[in-house]
Write a protein that holds these residues in place. Structure first.
Motif, mmCIF file in Angstrom:
data_model
loop_
_atom_site.group_PDB
_atom_site.id
_atom_site.type_symbol
_atom_site.label_atom_id
_atom_site.label_comp_id
_atom_site.label_asym_id
_atom_site.label_seq_id
_atom_site.Cartn_x
_atom_site.Cartn_y
_atom_site.Cartn_z
ATOM 1 N N ASP A 1 -17.628 3.035 3.580
ATOM 2 C CA ASP A 1 -17.765 4.468 3.338
ATOM 3 C C ASP A 1 -16.773 4.993 2.309
ATOM 4 O O ASP A 1 -17.075 5.881 1.517
ATOM 5 N N LYS A 2 -15.570 4.421 2.300
ATOM 6 C CA LYS A 2 -14.528 4.858 1.371
ATOM 7 C C LYS A 2 -14.942 4.624 -0.079
ATOM 8 O O LYS A 2 -14.661 5.427 -0.960
ATOM 9 N N PHE A 3 -15.645 3.522 -0.321
ATOM 10 C CA PHE A 3 -15.998 3.178 -1.697
ATOM 11 C C PHE A 3 -17.431 3.596 -2.052
ATOM 12 O O PHE A 3 -17.702 3.883 -3.202
ATOM 13 N N GLU B 1 0.834 -1.203 0.000
ATOM 14 C CA GLU B 1 0.000 0.000 0.000
ATOM 15 C C GLU B 1 0.870 1.255 0.000
ATOM 16 O O GLU B 1 0.619 2.210 -0.741
ATOM 17 N N GLN C 1 -5.925 1.079 -2.364
ATOM 18 C CA GLN C 1 -6.525 1.365 -1.061
ATOM 19 C C GLN C 1 -7.065 0.069 -0.465
ATOM 20 O O GLN C 1 -7.563 -0.787 -1.183
ATOM 21 N N SER D 1 -18.897 6.312 -1.033
ATOM 22 C CA SER D 1 -18.932 7.765 -1.210
ATOM 23 C C SER D 1 -18.466 8.170 -2.608
ATOM 24 O O SER D 1 -18.783 9.240 -3.081
ATOM 25 N N LYS D 2 -17.702 7.285 -3.254
ATOM 26 C CA LYS D 2 -17.271 7.572 -4.623
ATOM 27 C C LYS D 2 -18.440 7.330 -5.561
ATOM 28 O O LYS D 2 -19.251 6.452 -5.345
ATOM 29 N N SER E 1 -15.725 -1.739 7.598
ATOM 30 C CA SER E 1 -14.955 -0.549 7.964
ATOM 31 C C SER E 1 -14.507 0.265 6.744
ATOM 32 O O SER E 1 -14.122 1.416 6.885
ATOM 33 N N TYR E 2 -14.562 -0.318 5.557
ATOM 34 C CA TYR E 2 -14.127 0.386 4.351
ATOM 35 C C TYR E 2 -15.284 0.746 3.419
ATOM 36 O O TYR E 2 -15.067 1.296 2.348
ATOM 37 N N CYS F 1 -9.602 -2.383 1.013
ATOM 38 C CA CYS F 1 -11.042 -2.603 0.991
ATOM 39 C C CYS F 1 -11.385 -3.771 1.913
ATOM 40 O O CYS F 1 -12.552 -4.012 2.225
ATOM 41 N N GLY G 1 -9.363 2.119 -6.998
ATOM 42 C CA GLY G 1 -10.744 2.576 -7.092
ATOM 43 C C GLY G 1 -11.201 2.880 -8.505
ATOM 44 O O GLY G 1 -12.392 2.845 -8.791
#
Length: 159
Positions: free
Chosen positions: A152-154, A102, A110, A156-157, A149-150, A112, A120
């Protein structure tokens, strides 16, 4: 004759003050940068914007453009990195930790899931099957698990 030595010294001093010193002061930030970055090894990659992946063994090395890195998967003490080379899907195995990969990816990959890193740009959608969620990539039929836990990261895109 003594005037010539004085004149030569004066010309040399003026040259230092008006030319050499400003050039040196202008070059200081560049000297600092070159010293901080392992520049003789990374110049080519900085210019071409390539990512270097290195394993713990000396012969494990991969150089790839950021747009061609798709995902990485942890396999115990090894990491498989999947990428495109001449529009062909390929993979390479390294003896390394996923966290190190990473960091080497310079933000392209990132987390996931604790065992997966993903680019992404290759994510098409988030697939829900029961209580589990997966990332669907546009290059392969494989579903990559997405941890809570991940999400929101994906999500939100805009996929």
């Amino acid at each position: 004759m003594n005037n010539d030595k004085y004149f030569d010294f004066k010309v040399m001093l003026l040259w230092i003050v008006y030319f050499a010193l400003p050039v040196f002061i202008t070059m200081l930030p560049f000297i600092y940068f070159f010293k901080r970055v392992d520049f003789h090894k990374n110049l080519f990659n900085l210019l071409l914007k390539k990512i270097e992946f290195k394993g713990e063994n000396t012969n494990e090395y991969l150089e790839v453009e950021p747009k061609n890195v798709i995902y990485a998967e942890a396999l115990e003490n090894y990491v498989s990195i999947y990428f495109l080379e001449d529009n062909v899907f390929k993979g390479k195995i390294f003896r390394n930790k996923l966290k190190n990969i990473e960091e080497q990816s310079k933000g392209v990959l990132q987390f996931c899931h604790r065992s997966y890193l993903v680019n992404g740009d290759y994510v098409l959608e988030i697939l829900k099957e029961g209580h589990k969620q997966y990332l669907v990539l546009n290059t392969e039929d494989k579903k990559i698990p997405l941890s809570k836990s991940y999400i929101d990261k994906f999500s939100s895109k805009s996929l």
